[in-house]
Design a protein around this motif. Structure first.
Motif, PDB file in Angstrom:
ATOM      1  N   LEU A  37     -20.577  36.924 -24.827  1.00 45.24           N
ATOM      2  CA  LEU A  37     -19.784  35.693 -24.787  1.00 45.24           C
ATOM      3  C   LEU A  37     -19.069  35.452 -26.110  1.00 45.24           C
ATOM      4  N   LEU A  38     -19.767  35.616 -27.204  1.00 45.84           N
ATOM      5  CA  LEU A  38     -19.155  35.390 -28.510  1.00 45.84           C
ATOM      6  C   LEU A  38     -18.040  36.404 -28.769  1.00 45.84           C
ATOM      7  N   GLU A  39     -18.239  37.639 -28.338  1.00 49.25           N
ATOM      8  CA  GLU A  39     -17.184  38.649 -28.494  1.00 49.25           C
ATOM      9  C   GLU A  39     -15.961  38.300 -27.659  1.00 49.25           C
TER      10      GLU A  39
ATOM     11  N   ALA B 212     -12.435  32.134 -16.954  1.00 52.29           N
ATOM     12  CA  ALA B 212     -11.733  31.519 -18.074  1.00 52.29           C
ATOM     13  C   ALA B 212     -12.756  31.148 -19.139  1.00 52.29           C
ATOM     14  N   MET B 213     -12.342  31.213 -20.407  1.00 55.45           N
ATOM     15  CA  MET B 213     -13.225  30.899 -21.527  1.00 55.45           C
ATOM     16  C   MET B 213     -12.900  29.527 -22.103  1.00 55.45           C
ATOM     17  N   ARG B 214     -13.914  28.877 -22.663  1.00 60.58           N
ATOM     18  CA  ARG B 214     -13.701  27.625 -23.376  1.00 60.58           C
ATOM     19  C   ARG B 214     -14.675  27.552 -24.544  1.00 60.58           C
ATOM     20  N   VAL B 215     -14.167  27.239 -25.731  1.00 62.86           N
ATOM     21  CA  VAL B 215     -14.990  27.061 -26.932  1.00 62.86           C
ATOM     22  C   VAL B 215     -14.971  25.586 -27.305  1.00 62.86           C
TER      23      VAL B 215
ATOM     24  N   VAL C 145     -20.969  41.288 -18.540  1.00 62.27           N
ATOM     25  CA  VAL C 145     -21.719  40.045 -18.316  1.00 62.27           C
ATOM     26  C   VAL C 145     -22.264  40.004 -16.893  1.00 62.27           C
ATOM     27  N   LEU C 146     -21.412  40.324 -15.922  1.00 67.98           N
ATOM     28  CA  LEU C 146     -21.844  40.336 -14.520  1.00 67.98           C
ATOM     29  C   LEU C 146     -22.961  41.352 -14.291  1.00 67.98           C
ATOM     30  N   ASP C 147     -22.864  42.487 -14.954  1.00 74.09           N
ATOM     31  CA  ASP C 147     -23.893  43.515 -14.810  1.00 74.09           C
ATOM     32  C   ASP C 147     -25.253  42.978 -15.263  1.00 74.09           C
TER      33      ASP C 147
ATOM     34  N   VAL D  27     -20.090  27.800 -26.249  1.00 73.30           N
ATOM     35  CA  VAL D  27     -19.116  28.703 -25.637  1.00 73.30           C
ATOM     36  C   VAL D  27     -19.404  28.711 -24.141  1.00 73.30           C
ATOM     37  N   ALA D  28     -18.377  28.530 -23.335  1.00 72.99           N
ATOM     38  CA  ALA D  28     -18.566  28.481 -21.883  1.00 72.99           C
ATOM     39  C   ALA D  28     -17.634  29.471 -21.191  1.00 72.99           C
ATOM     40  N   LEU D  29     -18.202  30.185 -20.238  1.00 75.08           N
ATOM     41  CA  LEU D  29     -17.442  31.089 -19.383  1.00 75.08           C
ATOM     42  C   LEU D  29     -17.433  30.495 -17.977  1.00 75.08           C
TER      43      LEU D  29
END
Length: 289
Positions: free
Chosen positions: A139-141, A18-21, A157-159, A92-94
């Motif tokens: 992340l920004l995208e 989940a994303m959070r800005v 991201v995981l890669d 920005v948090a993932l």
């Protein structure tokens, strides 16, 4: 700052990620931990942060991965709390649900790589170089992408996370989270007091009274929770501030001791070497041009 367990999302609604800005006058979270991993890109902000037993300054453009249940907080400099402050705290948090991630990746034969990443993340990972550039771009995208495109970016991201060597681990190798719910108000009070007063002389009697404990009980309590003495914690905060000033080049080394709360230049130099493993002059020479 309260080392409280925080539920990021209700289990029924939390997918693998989940994303959070965040865009606020200052970061408002308390010292806390949660079962989700958290990849954090600090877009704009500065101050001090605690991750496990790591105490350091932070600045804009920082990128960190936090593993499950590691206590953490980003605490802004005092000027962020001024009502006339023009600065903002943006990040920005993932958030990643580790059990669901591991189960999903195991289906694709990637369980081992995922387990290794989760293990390293329990100490906190600070990224640099090409890995940081790639991760922050992704992340920004992701903040503006529709769900399917976001999923593709998540896999990228995981890669990067599983393959890169461009990181440093933050908490010490033997760090264990020993915080309890009953620690909330005491740790909150102590950390905030130190962050706001480290430039002045801090009396142990005064700090002990703040949390309604005698000196001996407070010292035992603080070390049992943070895995370091109170004096060590204060000195780490002070040396972290000294490193920031050295990087900015605003003060001569001889003037740093008193600006950072030390009562003599010799004490400053001794603690700097103990904490950073080098002298202030060697630290300056180590900084990138």
């Amino acid at each position: 700052m309260k080392p409280v367990f925080t539920k990021i999302q209700e289990e029924a609604h939390m997918g693998v990620f989940a994303m959070r800005v965040i865009d606020l006058p200052y970061f408002s979270t308390e010292f806390h931990f949660h079962k989700e991993c958290q990849l954090v890109y600090v877009v704009e902000s500065e101050g001090r942060r605690i991750i496990g037993d790591s105490v350091e300054n932070f600045d804009s453009d920082e990128l960190i991965l936090l593993g499950p249940d590691i206590p953490h907080v980003w605490h802004n400099d005092s000027r962020y709390f001024d009502r006339n402050n023009y600065k903002h705290a943006r990040s920005v948090a993932l958030f990643i649900e580790p059990d669901k991630l591991l189960a999903s990746m195991t289906h694709f034969g990637l369980g081992r790589q995922t387990e290794l990443l989760l293990k390293k993340s329990r100490r906190g990972m600070k990224f640099f170089g090409q890995a940081k550039r790639a991760l922050k771009t992704l992340l920004l995208e992701m903040t503006e992408q529709p769900p399917f495109a976001q999923l593709i970016s998540f896999m990228r991201v995981l890669d990067v996370l599983t393959r890169t060597r461009e990181y440093e681990l933050l908490a010490s190798q033997g760090y264990v989270n020993t915080y309890q719910a009953k620690d909330n108000d005491r740790i909150d009070t102590v950390f905030k007091f130190v962050f706001e007063n480290f430039k002045s002389e801090i009396q142990l009697d005064e700090v002990s009274r703040l949390v309604n404990m005698n000196k001996q009980a407070f010292c035992r309590y603080f070390k049992s929770r943070t895995q370091k003495t109170f004096v060590s914690f204060v000195n780490e905060v002070r040396i972290g501030h000294a490193c920031k000033l050295l990087a900015e080049g605003e003060l001569a080394i001889s003037g740093l001791a008193y600006e950072c709360g030390f009562n003599s230049l010799s004490n400053f130099n001794r603690f700097f070497r103990e904490i950073k493993g080098m002298t202030p002059r060697e630290y300056v020479r180590s900084l990138p041009d």
